[in-house]
Design a protein around this motif. Sequence first.
Motif, mmCIF file in Angstrom:
data_model
loop_
_atom_site.group_PDB
_atom_site.id
_atom_site.type_symbol
_atom_site.label_atom_id
_atom_site.label_comp_id
_atom_site.label_asym_id
_atom_site.label_seq_id
_atom_site.Cartn_x
_atom_site.Cartn_y
_atom_site.Cartn_z
ATOM 1 N N ASP A 115 0.812 -1.215 0.000
ATOM 2 C CA ASP A 115 0.000 0.000 0.000
ATOM 3 C C ASP A 115 0.850 1.271 0.000
ATOM 4 O O ASP A 115 0.413 2.314 -0.488
ATOM 5 C CB ASP A 115 -0.933 0.038 1.211
ATOM 6 N N MET A 116 2.051 1.206 0.581
ATOM 7 C CA MET A 116 2.889 2.394 0.746
ATOM 8 C C MET A 116 4.092 2.435 -0.198
ATOM 9 O O MET A 116 4.762 3.466 -0.296
ATOM 10 C CB MET A 116 3.372 2.475 2.192
ATOM 11 N N HIS A 117 4.385 1.333 -0.858
ATOM 12 C CA HIS A 117 5.595 1.221 -1.685
ATOM 13 C C HIS A 117 5.774 2.397 -2.639
ATOM 14 O O HIS A 117 6.807 3.072 -2.632
ATOM 15 C CB HIS A 117 5.572 -0.105 -2.449
ATOM 16 N N ASP A 118 4.788 2.649 -3.477
ATOM 17 C CA ASP A 118 4.934 3.678 -4.497
ATOM 18 C C ASP A 118 5.104 5.069 -3.895
ATOM 19 O O ASP A 118 5.880 5.883 -4.398
ATOM 20 C CB ASP A 118 3.741 3.666 -5.461
ATOM 21 N N VAL A 119 4.405 5.336 -2.796
ATOM 22 C CA VAL A 119 4.501 6.641 -2.137
ATOM 23 C C VAL A 119 5.902 6.845 -1.563
ATOM 24 O O VAL A 119 6.551 7.878 -1.790
ATOM 25 C CB VAL A 119 3.438 6.767 -1.016
ATOM 26 N N ILE A 120 6.387 5.869 -0.808
ATOM 27 C CA ILE A 120 7.685 5.997 -0.152
ATOM 28 C C ILE A 120 8.830 6.009 -1.164
ATOM 29 O O ILE A 120 9.730 6.852 -1.087
ATOM 30 C CB ILE A 120 7.866 4.897 0.915
ATOM 31 N N ILE A 121 8.794 5.113 -2.126
ATOM 32 C CA ILE A 121 9.851 5.071 -3.133
ATOM 33 C C ILE A 121 9.816 6.343 -3.993
ATOM 34 O O ILE A 121 10.866 6.906 -4.326
ATOM 35 C CB ILE A 121 9.748 3.804 -4.010
ATOM 36 N N GLY A 122 8.642 6.823 -4.313
ATOM 37 C CA GLY A 122 8.521 8.067 -5.083
ATOM 38 C C GLY A 122 9.113 9.255 -4.345
ATOM 39 O O GLY A 122 9.833 10.074 -4.933
ATOM 40 N N LYS A 123 8.834 9.331 -3.050
ATOM 41 C CA LYS A 123 9.398 10.427 -2.236
ATOM 42 C C LYS A 123 10.907 10.287 -2.133
ATOM 43 O O LYS A 123 11.641 11.275 -2.244
ATOM 44 C CB LYS A 123 8.757 10.416 -0.842
ATOM 45 N N ARG A 124 11.396 9.064 -1.919
ATOM 46 C CA ARG A 124 12.849 8.857 -1.865
ATOM 47 C C ARG A 124 13.501 9.302 -3.170
ATOM 48 O O ARG A 124 14.516 9.990 -3.166
ATOM 49 C CB ARG A 124 13.188 7.392 -1.610
ATOM 50 N N ASN A 125 12.904 8.941 -4.287
ATOM 51 C CA ASN A 125 13.459 9.306 -5.580
ATOM 52 C C ASN A 125 13.509 10.817 -5.776
ATOM 53 O O ASN A 125 14.506 11.363 -6.243
ATOM 54 C CB ASN A 125 12.687 8.638 -6.716
ATOM 55 N N SER A 126 12.435 11.510 -5.409
ATOM 56 C CA SER A 126 12.439 12.977 -5.557
ATOM 57 C C SER A 126 13.413 13.618 -4.571
ATOM 58 O O SER A 126 14.077 14.603 -4.905
ATOM 59 C CB SER A 126 11.031 13.550 -5.405
#
Length: 190
Positions: A156-167
Amino acid sequence: MIVVTIPQKSITDLPKNIFKDLPEDVVVIDTGNYYPTLRDGIIPALIQSGIDSLWVQEQLGVPVVKVFNSIVVESLESLGQPKGAQNRIALAVSGANDAAKEVVFTLVNDVGFDPFDVGTIAQSWKQQPGSTIYCGDINLEELKKRVHAMGTAWTDMHDVIIGKRNSDEVLMKTDYPAYLESLQDERLFL
Protein backbone atom coordinates in the motif's frame (compact mmCIF):
# COMPACT_ATOMS: atom_id res chain seq x y z
CA MET A 1 27.09 -5.28 19.56
CA ILE A 2 28.15 -4.76 15.96
CA VAL A 3 27.03 -1.68 14.04
CA VAL A 4 26.97 -1.97 10.25
CA THR A 5 27.27 1.54 8.85
CA ILE A 6 28.31 1.26 5.23
CA PRO A 7 26.60 2.10 1.94
CA GLN A 8 24.13 -0.55 0.81
CA LYS A 9 26.22 -1.20 -2.31
CA SER A 10 29.14 -2.27 -0.07
CA ILE A 11 27.23 -4.93 1.87
CA THR A 12 28.00 -7.52 -0.79
CA ASP A 13 31.71 -6.63 -0.57
CA LEU A 14 31.88 -7.93 3.00
CA PRO A 15 33.45 -11.38 3.33
CA LYS A 16 30.87 -14.15 2.87
CA ASN A 17 29.84 -15.69 6.18
CA ILE A 18 31.52 -12.86 8.10
CA PHE A 19 29.10 -13.48 10.98
CA LYS A 20 29.01 -17.28 10.67
CA ASP A 21 30.44 -17.90 14.15
CA LEU A 22 28.88 -14.88 15.83
CA PRO A 23 27.37 -15.75 19.22
CA GLU A 24 23.58 -15.46 19.20
CA ASP A 25 23.58 -12.82 21.94
CA VAL A 26 25.57 -10.32 19.82
CA VAL A 27 23.25 -7.64 18.46
CA VAL A 28 23.85 -6.57 14.84
CA ILE A 29 22.55 -3.08 14.03
CA ASP A 30 21.95 -1.87 10.49
CA THR A 31 22.00 1.90 10.14
CA GLY A 32 21.98 1.99 6.34
CA ASN A 33 19.68 3.35 3.70
CA TYR A 34 19.42 2.53 0.02
CA TYR A 35 19.97 5.44 -2.36
CA PRO A 36 20.03 3.93 -5.86
CA THR A 37 20.59 7.10 -7.89
CA LEU A 38 22.62 9.06 -5.36
CA ARG A 39 25.17 6.52 -4.17
CA ASP A 40 24.41 2.80 -4.37
CA GLY A 41 23.42 2.12 -7.95
CA ILE A 42 20.75 -0.35 -8.92
CA ILE A 43 20.66 -3.47 -6.76
CA PRO A 44 18.03 -5.64 -8.49
CA ALA A 45 16.95 -7.51 -5.35
CA LEU A 46 16.44 -4.22 -3.53
CA ILE A 47 14.52 -2.71 -6.40
CA GLN A 48 12.29 -5.79 -6.37
CA SER A 49 11.66 -6.01 -2.61
CA GLY A 50 12.18 -2.36 -1.69
CA ILE A 51 12.93 -3.17 1.97
CA ASP A 52 16.53 -2.15 2.69
CA SER A 53 17.27 -3.90 5.97
CA LEU A 54 15.46 -7.11 5.07
CA TRP A 55 17.90 -7.40 2.16
CA VAL A 56 20.86 -6.53 4.43
CA GLN A 57 19.77 -9.22 6.89
CA GLU A 58 19.61 -11.76 4.07
CA GLN A 59 23.08 -10.77 2.84
CA LEU A 60 24.66 -10.92 6.31
CA GLY A 61 22.95 -14.17 7.27
CA VAL A 62 22.10 -12.97 10.78
CA PRO A 63 19.15 -11.11 12.29
CA VAL A 64 19.61 -7.34 12.28
CA VAL A 65 17.99 -4.49 14.14
CA LYS A 66 17.46 -1.33 12.11
CA VAL A 67 18.00 1.95 13.97
CA PHE A 68 19.80 5.29 13.63
CA ASN A 69 19.02 5.35 9.91
CA SER A 70 16.23 7.90 10.17
CA ILE A 71 18.06 10.78 11.82
CA VAL A 72 20.64 13.11 10.31
CA VAL A 73 24.07 13.13 11.92
CA GLU A 74 23.71 16.73 13.14
CA SER A 75 20.58 15.81 15.09
CA LEU A 76 22.21 12.66 16.43
CA GLU A 77 25.20 14.69 17.61
CA SER A 78 23.40 17.56 19.25
CA LEU A 79 19.70 16.97 19.90
CA GLY A 80 19.72 14.10 22.41
CA GLN A 81 17.95 14.92 25.66
CA PRO A 82 17.48 13.24 29.03
CA LYS A 83 14.63 10.76 29.38
CA GLY A 84 11.38 12.54 30.09
CA ALA A 85 12.40 15.79 28.37
CA GLN A 86 9.58 17.54 26.56
CA ASN A 87 9.52 16.85 22.81
CA ARG A 88 12.44 14.41 23.01
CA ILE A 89 13.11 13.02 19.53
CA ALA A 90 11.97 9.44 18.96
CA LEU A 91 13.78 6.90 16.80
CA ALA A 92 12.21 3.95 15.03
CA VAL A 93 13.58 0.48 15.81
CA SER A 94 12.73 -2.67 13.90
CA GLY A 95 13.84 -6.26 14.11
CA ALA A 96 12.54 -9.74 14.87
CA ASN A 97 14.52 -10.52 18.01
CA ASP A 98 12.89 -8.97 21.09
CA ALA A 99 15.99 -9.40 23.28
CA ALA A 100 18.15 -7.66 20.68
CA LYS A 101 15.64 -4.84 20.41
CA GLU A 102 15.71 -4.38 24.19
CA VAL A 103 19.48 -3.86 24.00
CA VAL A 104 18.95 -1.32 21.21
CA PHE A 105 16.16 0.44 23.13
CA THR A 106 18.59 0.94 26.02
CA LEU A 107 21.26 2.29 23.67
CA VAL A 108 18.82 4.71 21.99
CA ASN A 109 17.63 5.94 25.38
CA ASP A 110 21.19 6.31 26.67
CA VAL A 111 22.16 8.55 23.75
CA GLY A 112 19.15 10.80 24.38
CA PHE A 113 16.26 9.60 22.24
CA ASP A 114 12.99 7.73 22.76
CA PRO A 115 12.98 4.31 21.08
CA PHE A 116 9.84 3.10 19.34
CA ASP A 117 9.30 -0.43 18.10
CA VAL A 118 7.87 -0.37 14.57
CA GLY A 119 7.86 -4.16 14.26
CA THR A 120 9.90 -6.82 12.54
CA ILE A 121 12.64 -6.16 10.01
CA ALA A 122 9.99 -6.71 7.31
CA GLN A 123 8.27 -3.59 8.70
CA SER A 124 11.47 -1.51 8.56
CA TRP A 125 10.22 0.13 5.36
CA LYS A 126 8.39 2.50 7.69
CA GLN A 127 11.71 4.16 8.58
CA GLN A 128 13.33 4.16 5.14
CA PRO A 129 14.07 7.27 3.07
CA GLY A 130 10.82 8.66 1.73
CA SER A 131 8.68 7.59 4.69
CA THR A 132 6.88 10.16 6.83
CA ILE A 133 9.18 9.49 9.80
CA TYR A 134 12.48 9.67 7.92
CA CYS A 135 14.78 12.35 9.39
CA GLY A 136 11.92 14.44 10.73
CA ASP A 137 13.17 14.80 14.32
CA ILE A 138 9.68 14.12 15.67
CA ASN A 139 8.61 13.23 19.18
CA LEU A 140 7.28 9.86 20.31
CA GLU A 141 3.61 10.79 20.07
CA GLU A 142 4.01 12.05 16.50
CA LEU A 143 6.17 9.06 15.52
CA LYS A 144 3.49 6.66 16.75
CA LYS A 145 0.81 8.58 14.87
CA ARG A 146 2.77 8.53 11.60
CA VAL A 147 3.73 4.85 11.91
CA HIS A 148 0.10 3.97 12.56
CA ALA A 149 -1.03 6.05 9.55
CA MET A 150 1.30 4.07 7.26
CA GLY A 151 -0.52 0.85 8.12
CA THR A 152 1.09 -2.56 7.88
CA ALA A 153 1.04 -3.34 4.16
CA TRP A 154 4.20 -2.43 2.26
CA THR A 155 2.29 -2.88 -0.99
CA ASP A 156 0.00 0.00 0.00
CA MET A 157 2.89 2.39 0.75
CA HIS A 158 5.60 1.22 -1.68
CA ASP A 159 4.93 3.68 -4.50
CA VAL A 160 4.50 6.64 -2.14
CA ILE A 161 7.69 6.00 -0.15
CA ILE A 162 9.85 5.07 -3.13
CA GLY A 163 8.52 8.07 -5.08
CA LYS A 164 9.40 10.43 -2.24
CA ARG A 165 12.85 8.86 -1.86
CA ASN A 166 13.46 9.31 -5.58
CA SER A 167 12.44 12.98 -5.56
CA ASP A 168 14.52 13.55 -2.41
CA GLU A 169 17.56 12.01 -4.15
CA VAL A 170 17.17 14.48 -7.02
CA LEU A 171 17.08 17.37 -4.55
CA MET A 172 20.07 15.97 -2.62
CA LYS A 173 22.10 15.84 -5.84
CA THR A 174 21.21 19.32 -7.00
CA ASP A 175 20.88 21.27 -3.75
CA TYR A 176 21.74 19.42 -0.55
CA PRO A 177 21.16 22.48 1.69
CA ALA A 178 17.65 22.76 0.21
CA TYR A 179 17.08 19.08 0.98
CA LEU A 180 18.12 19.64 4.61
CA GLU A 181 15.82 22.67 4.71
CA SER A 182 12.95 20.51 3.46
CA LEU A 183 13.52 18.19 6.42
CA GLN A 184 13.22 21.19 8.74
CA ASP A 185 9.89 22.05 7.15
CA GLU A 186 8.56 18.58 8.05
CA ARG A 187 9.58 18.80 11.72
CA LEU A 188 6.82 19.51 14.14
CA PHE A 189 8.52 20.94 17.17
CA LEU A 190 12.06 22.05 16.34
